[in-house]
Design an enzyme around this catalytic site. Structure first.
Site, PDB file in Angstrom:
ATOM      1  N   ARG A 177     -18.131  -1.782   2.230  1.00  0.00           N
ATOM      2  CA  ARG A 177     -17.076  -2.768   2.462  1.00  0.00           C
ATOM      3  C   ARG A 177     -16.954  -3.147   3.941  1.00  0.00           C
ATOM      4  O   ARG A 177     -15.894  -3.575   4.387  1.00  0.00           O
ATOM      5  CB  ARG A 177     -15.743  -2.179   1.988  1.00  0.00           C
ATOM      6  N   HIS A 233      -6.112   2.433   0.415  1.00  0.00           N
ATOM      7  CA  HIS A 233      -5.836   2.226   1.841  1.00  0.00           C
ATOM      8  C   HIS A 233      -5.697   3.552   2.576  1.00  0.00           C
ATOM      9  O   HIS A 233      -4.818   3.713   3.417  1.00  0.00           O
ATOM     10  CB  HIS A 233      -4.609   1.338   2.055  1.00  0.00           C
ATOM     11  N   ASP A 276      -6.824 -11.840   7.190  1.00  0.00           N
ATOM     12  CA  ASP A 276      -6.971 -11.903   8.643  1.00  0.00           C
ATOM     13  C   ASP A 276      -8.453 -11.985   9.021  1.00  0.00           C
ATOM     14  O   ASP A 276      -9.013 -11.115   9.682  1.00  0.00           O
ATOM     15  CB  ASP A 276      -6.273 -10.725   9.333  1.00  0.00           C
ATOM     16  N   TYR A 327       0.845  -1.192   0.000  1.00  0.00           N
ATOM     17  CA  TYR A 327       0.000   0.000   0.000  1.00  0.00           C
ATOM     18  C   TYR A 327       0.885   1.247   0.000  1.00  0.00           C
ATOM     19  O   TYR A 327       1.774   1.399   0.820  1.00  0.00           O
ATOM     20  CB  TYR A 327      -0.910   0.007   1.221  1.00  0.00           C
TER      21      TYR A 327
END
Length: 399
Positions: free
Chosen positions: A278, A207, A311, A157
């Site tokens: 999201r 991001h 994750d 990112y």
């Protein structure tokens, strides 16, 4: 219904591969148990403490059938609410209760919610490399696997800047240059589009690393490349700027993985300032609030693209699949391949087939968990240097 009494709640903080995960198990007097995901990989032990020390004594003896009331009790019991630690703890229990209800009904979760809205949900995955040739190799591999939506990133990112000029003795951190990142990424979009044409549709994750005016410039510059969506172009505390961005760019905007509180999304959705929601299901408190959020979004023409990163536990992954099969406004499901140790810990993990996730047909959520093997993978803290992102002069920014 005959009451189904909660007899015990257990939690498992584990690190089978790269990421810490948190799994919650709710047991009942009918011999039926359920699994939930409360993964907050940066603070797993804090979530586990809430589950074990606060939610467990609050809930034992209650009727597991009463999911809505139990969710509301968990949410207001701490008085201060809507934070990531408490929400993930609530989510672990909430998902487990839905898992139990599905098993009692002998129905997959998506059927319990009302059945299919589609045959299968399209999937996208991540092509990441440090140069274009390696990126093309990643894209070619995913095209061969059937993907028609691919998130493309050059470097981590913010990219991997060359000749980065910083002051002497710079503060420790992960450095990037915003202008360099924008120019490099636009060149990537152009090169990929010229090479592959319309074989697939690109996505990209900023991001939240740009200043508001930079974000508007960048979104406008991406229009020729017909992105499926541009993700997290601003940090949540600057999302008021999305109204200006919407007025100046037609690039589809996705955001929400950092959301905890309904006040963070209510105005964005009501004013149609985003195209894709999201939100991370465990971060907002589980299936119960996710359904309400999705229906609110549907009324406003906003589509769902739940955050499904590496994750997340396999339970959370399966929950997203059930929701995406059921919800009419679900658009796409993120996918990152599951590593070996995690695959050994969980069973019946959903996986895409030629670019689609298909319905899960086991009762409840459908994922199994090996508790004994979990003991071999204790949670491990690591500082996550990428969260200490800095611009060249040393200013720390949202990661």
């Amino acid at each position: 219904m005959t009451p189904t009494i909660i007899t015990d709640i257990k939690s498992f903080a584990i690190k089978p591969d790269r990421h810490n995960l948190l799994v919650v198990k709710v047991e009942t007097d009918k011999g039926v148990s359920g699994l939930g995901c409360g993964t907050f990989q940066f603070r797993p032990l804090a979530v586990q403490t809430v589950v074990e020390e606060y939610l467990k004594p609050l809930l034992i003896g209650r009727d597991a059938n009463q999911i809505e009331d139990i969710w509301q009790v968990m949410n207001v019991n701490s008085y201060w609410r809507n934070g990531p630690i408490t929400n993930n703890a609530i989510s672990g229990v909430d998902m487990a209760l839905w898992d139990i209800k599905g098993k009692l009904a002998d129905m997959p979760l998506y059927q319990l919610l009302g059945g299919k809205a589609r045959t299968a949900i399209p999937a996208y995955t991540h092509a990441v490399a440090d140069n274009l040739d390696d990126l093309y190799g990643e894209i070619d591999k995913f095209l061969a696997e059937g993907y028609r939506y691919i998130r493309c990133q050059l470097g981590f990112y913010g990219g991997n800047p060359e000749n980065l000029q910083t002051p002497e003795q710079p503060i420790k951190g992960s450095y990037f240059d915003q202008e360099d990142y924008m120019q490099t990424t636009l060149k990537m979009f152009k090169a990929v589009k010229e090479k592959y044409g319309n074989q697939f549709q690109m996505l990209h994750d900023v991001h939240e690393r740009l200043h508001p005016n930079q974000a508007i410039q960048f979104a406008k510059a991406t229009e020729p490349y017909n992105l499926f969506f541009l993700e997290d172009i601003l940090p949540p505390n600057q999302n008021e700027w999305l109204s200006q961005l919407r007025n100046q760019s037609a690039t589809p905007i996705a955001t929400g993985e950092l959301f905890n509180n309904p006040m963070e999304w209510k105005e964005l959705v009501r004013n149609r300032q985003i195209d894709f929601m999201r939100a991370h299901v465990s971060q907002i408190g589980g299936i119960t609030p996710a359904l309400k959020l999705a229906h609110f979004c549907e009324a406003m023409g906003v589509r769902i693209a739940w955050h499904t990163p590496s994750d997340i536990s396999s339970v959370g992954l399966a929950v997203n699949t059930h929701l995406n099969i059921h919800l009419h406004n679900a658009a796409i499901q993120e996918n990152i391949d599951i590593p070996e140790n995690t695959r050994n810990l969980f069973g019946n993990i959903p996986a895409p087939e030629k670019g689609f996730f298909y319905p899960i047909e086991q009762s409840g959520i459908g994922v199994t968990f090996n508790e004994e093997l979990a003991e071999e993978h204790p949670v491990v803290y690591r500082p996550h240097e990428w969260t200490q992102s800095r611009t060249p002069d040393g200013t720390i920014v949202t990661p």
